[in-house]
Design an enzyme around this catalytic site. Sequence first.
Site, PDB file in Angstrom:
ATOM      1  N   GLY A 519      30.854  19.146  -1.351  1.00 40.89           N
ATOM      2  CA  GLY A 519      31.981  19.197  -2.278  1.00 40.89           C
ATOM      3  C   GLY A 519      32.958  18.094  -1.975  1.00 40.89           C
ATOM      4  O   GLY A 519      32.908  17.487  -0.908  1.00 40.89           O
ATOM      5  N   VAL A 526      33.665  17.253   1.690  1.00 41.43           N
ATOM      6  CA  VAL A 526      33.220  18.335   2.563  1.00 41.43           C
ATOM      7  C   VAL A 526      31.717  18.213   2.795  1.00 41.43           C
ATOM      8  O   VAL A 526      30.950  18.006   1.857  1.00 41.43           O
ATOM      9  CB  VAL A 526      33.526  19.707   1.920  1.00 41.43           C
ATOM     10  CG1 VAL A 526      33.232  20.817   2.912  1.00 41.43           C
ATOM     11  CG2 VAL A 526      34.960  19.780   1.458  1.00 41.43           C
ATOM     12  N   ASP A 632      47.089  24.464  -5.115  1.00 40.25           N
ATOM     13  CA  ASP A 632      45.807  24.041  -5.670  1.00 40.25           C
ATOM     14  C   ASP A 632      44.861  25.228  -5.849  1.00 40.25           C
ATOM     15  O   ASP A 632      43.723  25.215  -5.398  1.00 40.25           O
ATOM     16  CB  ASP A 632      45.195  22.987  -4.738  1.00 40.25           C
ATOM     17  CG  ASP A 632      44.123  22.160  -5.441  1.00 40.25           C
ATOM     18  OD1 ASP A 632      44.034  22.235  -6.683  1.00 40.25           O
ATOM     19  OD2 ASP A 632      43.382  21.455  -4.744  1.00 40.25           O
TER      20      ASP A 632
END
Length: 795
Positions: A519, A526, A632
């Site tokens: 990701g 990540v 977020d």
Amino acid sequence: MKNMDFSFTLFFLVLAFSLQSSSSSSSLRKGSSLSVENLEDKIISPNGMFTAGFISIGENAYSFAIWFTEPNSLKLNTTIIWMANRDQPVNGKRSKLTLLNTGNIVLLDVSLNKVWSSNTASLKPLVLHLKNDGNLVLLELQGTMILWQSFDSPTDTLLPGQPLTRYTKLVASISETNHSSGFYTSFFDDENIFGLHYNGRDVSSSYWPRPWLLSWDVGRSNFNSSRTAVLDSLGNFHSSDNFTFSTSDYGSVLQRMMKLDSDGMVRVYSRNNVSKNWYVSWQAFSGACLVHGICGANSTCSYSPKYGRKCSCIPGYKMKNNNDWSYGCEPMFDFTCNKSESTFLEMKNVEFYGYDFHYIEICNYSTCEDLCIQDCNCVAFQHSFWEKKGFYRCFTKTQMQNGRFVPSFEGSTYLRLPKGNSFSRKESSFPSNHLCLEKLQRVYVKESENQYVKFFLWFVTAIGAFETVCIFSVWCSLYRSRQKTNADQHGYHLAEIGFRKFSYLELKKATKGFSQEIGRGGGGVVYKGVLSDQRHAAIKRLYNAQQGEGEFLAEVGIIGRINHMNLIEMWGYCAEGKYRLLVYEYMENGSLAENLSSNKLDWSKRYKIALAIARVLAYLHEECLEWILHCDIKPQNILLDSNFQPKLADFGLSKLQNRNNLNNLSVSTIRGTRGYMAPEWIFNLPITSKVDVYSYGIVVLEMITGKRPTTGFKVVNGEKESVGRLVTWVREKKGTSVCWLEEIVHDEIGLGYDKSKMEILARVALDCVVDERDSRPTMSRVVEMLQYHEIQICE
Ligand SMILES: *[C@@H]1O[C@H](CO)[C@@H](O)[C@H](O)[C@H]1NC(C)=O
Ligand SMILES: *[C@@H]1O[C@H](CO)[C@@H](O)[C@H](O)[C@H]1NC(C)=O
Ligand SMILES: *[C@@H]1O[C@H](CO)[C@@H](O)[C@H](O)[C@H]1NC(C)=O
Ligand SMILES: *[C@@H]1O[C@H](CO)[C@@H](O)[C@H](O)[C@H]1NC(C)=O
Ligand SMILES: *[C@@H]1O[C@H](CO)[C@@H](O)[C@H](O)[C@H]1NC(C)=O
Ligand SMILES: *[C@@H]1O[C@H](CO)[C@@H](O)[C@H](O)[C@H]1NC(C)=O
Ligand SMILES: *[C@@H]1O[C@H](CO)[C@@H](O)[C@H](O)[C@H]1NC(C)=O
Ligand SMILES: *[C@@H]1O[C@H](CO)[C@@H](O)[C@H](O)[C@H]1NC(C)=O
Ligand SMILES: *[C@@H]1O[C@H](CO)[C@@H](O)[C@H](O)[C@H]1NC(C)=O
Ligand SMILES: *[C@@H]1O[C@H](CO)[C@@H](O)[C@H](O)[C@H]1NC(C)=O
Ligand SMILES: *[C@@H]1O[C@H](CO)[C@@H](O)[C@H](O)[C@H]1NC(C)=O
């Protein structure tokens, strides 16, 4: 156990076989004793889980108790679940517990004083036996007659299967280390409602369910007078007042207990592995300062997740007993009744519950002050804005009890003080949001001076606001980082063990040279990795980090210690040269985003996910308040475990971003989440926790409808206005159709959903996404709204 008679031997054989016991000391028979001096003198349940015996609770002070045999690995502490003599410990020499031939169990001190007894009598052969469920029972050897059992006289803990009845109550300990009876109790009141009560030195009151709400409003019913409540081993709690809940880890775990803690909160603890620590799987409410009497009289309570609860005396008052807040604070001045000698000191965002002498609606300041000054008994008054009705209210106070500092409380308490005293001129010393806000303002101005100007206007202002929040948080944490933390008292224990520094090489190896990307966004990429201890980890490499190592460490250290079952756990970090990496637990079952369109996610799972996310956000937002905003929230950041239990990722990340590279940061942070951004970002309004509330509302709407949010802009009368298309669509459906719910609910959810609960979910989500920031509910309000409608959902 020397003079063993025949029937006992027989019983024991039977017992040993029937319980498949290997322990030879799960029982005590008539005529025998347990001595405080002999360490072997213990009764152990056949499964080995529980032990009864003498336990040291102070210097040469012992209690006869039952505890979990296996200690808490982190604290190496015994988890005591019952005590015979909590308020009257016995001497460490020659004290003993004896099952007399008369059938009575007596606890004798060295002086042969009877400290405790079971008050039972029987001439038949009896045995005192510790059962596998932790119940110590005195029963007849033949037959099943139970003469006495520890389950009938709980101290502060209930075990699964142990009912709380009309005859029993839980009484909290004085403190975590002093097990004497404290001030908090839990029982069924005269209205048949199971609740929490403060029984202090001078005053008593009830604080849960919220005393200003009717029991009906919180889903309780007072018709059933049977007054029983019981937690089962799977984590379901049922009470006869119709209060039910399931713990967040519903299902089978190794051990559970429900405990009224010394801080006045009732919690359910679980552990999965005896060698591990207990974790909180349920607690009655959030808001540690809502517990009455916690700081005593004439004081205020404030709370932040990081530093826990803090008590302070109000200005002009000092602690009565320097070691014990329960005594409260006393005035350092002579109270005067003379009107011309009185003055008032404003305490912003401070509220005192109860002891109102007068209450007036629609009242301006001067009228309210007058009302107080005319009254000799008035020590303070509260003047606060009632948002719902749009006017100010006035309460005059005869006592200052249950004071708390609530940044979201729109009002002040004005404290009556004699004129001319130094403390009346001083700013009131509250744990201070004011300080944070001042700082926030200054940093904001400074930052906006060197903005990059290449972006669209909204884009730039959004960055500015984002930065503001980040810096604000950083400052706030550094400012307070020296204070001792006691957040673990609130159940959300800090993972001090296991959080560590990794070397870059180590992580490079773990990720096989950063080969498997899983990701990106939120400031970094990540990768999947396997650590040297074989744990699977998600390793995030932050983009181009130039943040100083010290600052980075300070932040990471704080974030890494925050632990909540619905937050992704941070295991460690790496800060070497230009590299900044974070190591998280790996969630192999993906994120909510990937699973939203899956039919495995039925309505009850969606409801549970919504509630769990609301809970964890409420936890993050609570008091210093807003010290950490997520900024977020989106389905990509809500990861799921195999039970669909959600965990929030990327929390606290806003603090670690590289501030010198605004461009890249903003691109990755803001682009990825456009549909979820509150209007404040775009219109450069102050950023508060309500931005997370907005994003949360969008996520919930997405969960209900299965539709992705998109945003656009339109120009109305020359002003730019944001248009959330998803929000507009749902609002229009609701406004125009009676069957709006049916029309918006995602097909994958199927038809068998609970209509009333989905409607609540949709209404709450719509409340969260109103443009007007102040009209959105707080996260804890969202939790309340969803929680009261949560009924048993059985898998
Ligand atoms: C525990 O608290 C009680 C009541 O305040 C006190 O009398 C007792 O001495 C304390 N015990 C210990 C071991 O500190
Ligand atoms: C038990 O826990 C308390 C509070 O957490 C701590 O003060 C105490 O030292 C611990 N006892 C032992 C034996 O570790
Ligand atoms: C009262 O509560 C008990 C325990 O929860 C339950 O078994 C019983 O059926 C209830 N009685 C009524 C009349 O609802
Ligand atoms: C108890 O709760 C259930 C479901 O939440 C509801 O159907 C029932 O009517 C309630 N009973 C009472 C007496 O309020
Ligand atoms: C409990 O944890 C220990 C050490 O962490 C481990 O050796 C053991 O296998 C675990 N037991 C269970 C039942 O998971
Ligand atoms: C709190 O302050 C009032 C005066 O404002 C005083 O009368 C009272 O005794 C104080 N309470 C305690 C517990 O000291
Ligand atoms: C109240 O205080 C004023 C000024 O200090 C004084 O002149 C007046 O006599 C006082 N009134 C009473 C009733 O004590
Ligand atoms: C406050 O209200 C009172 C009566 O309601 C009125 O007489 C007074 O003028 C008001 N004061 C101010 C400052 O508005
Ligand atoms: C900016 O972010 C992108 C990913 O979106 C990354 O590939 C790139 O290396 C970053 N650029 C700089 C200068 O850090
Ligand atoms: C979520 O979706 C991912 C990818 O499709 C899948 O691997 C995972 O098993 C799903 N999660 C659950 C809990 O089913
Ligand atoms: C994901 O969750 C499902 C249960 O929904 C489970 O059967 C599966 O094993 C999980 N996947 C992985 C890779 O753990």
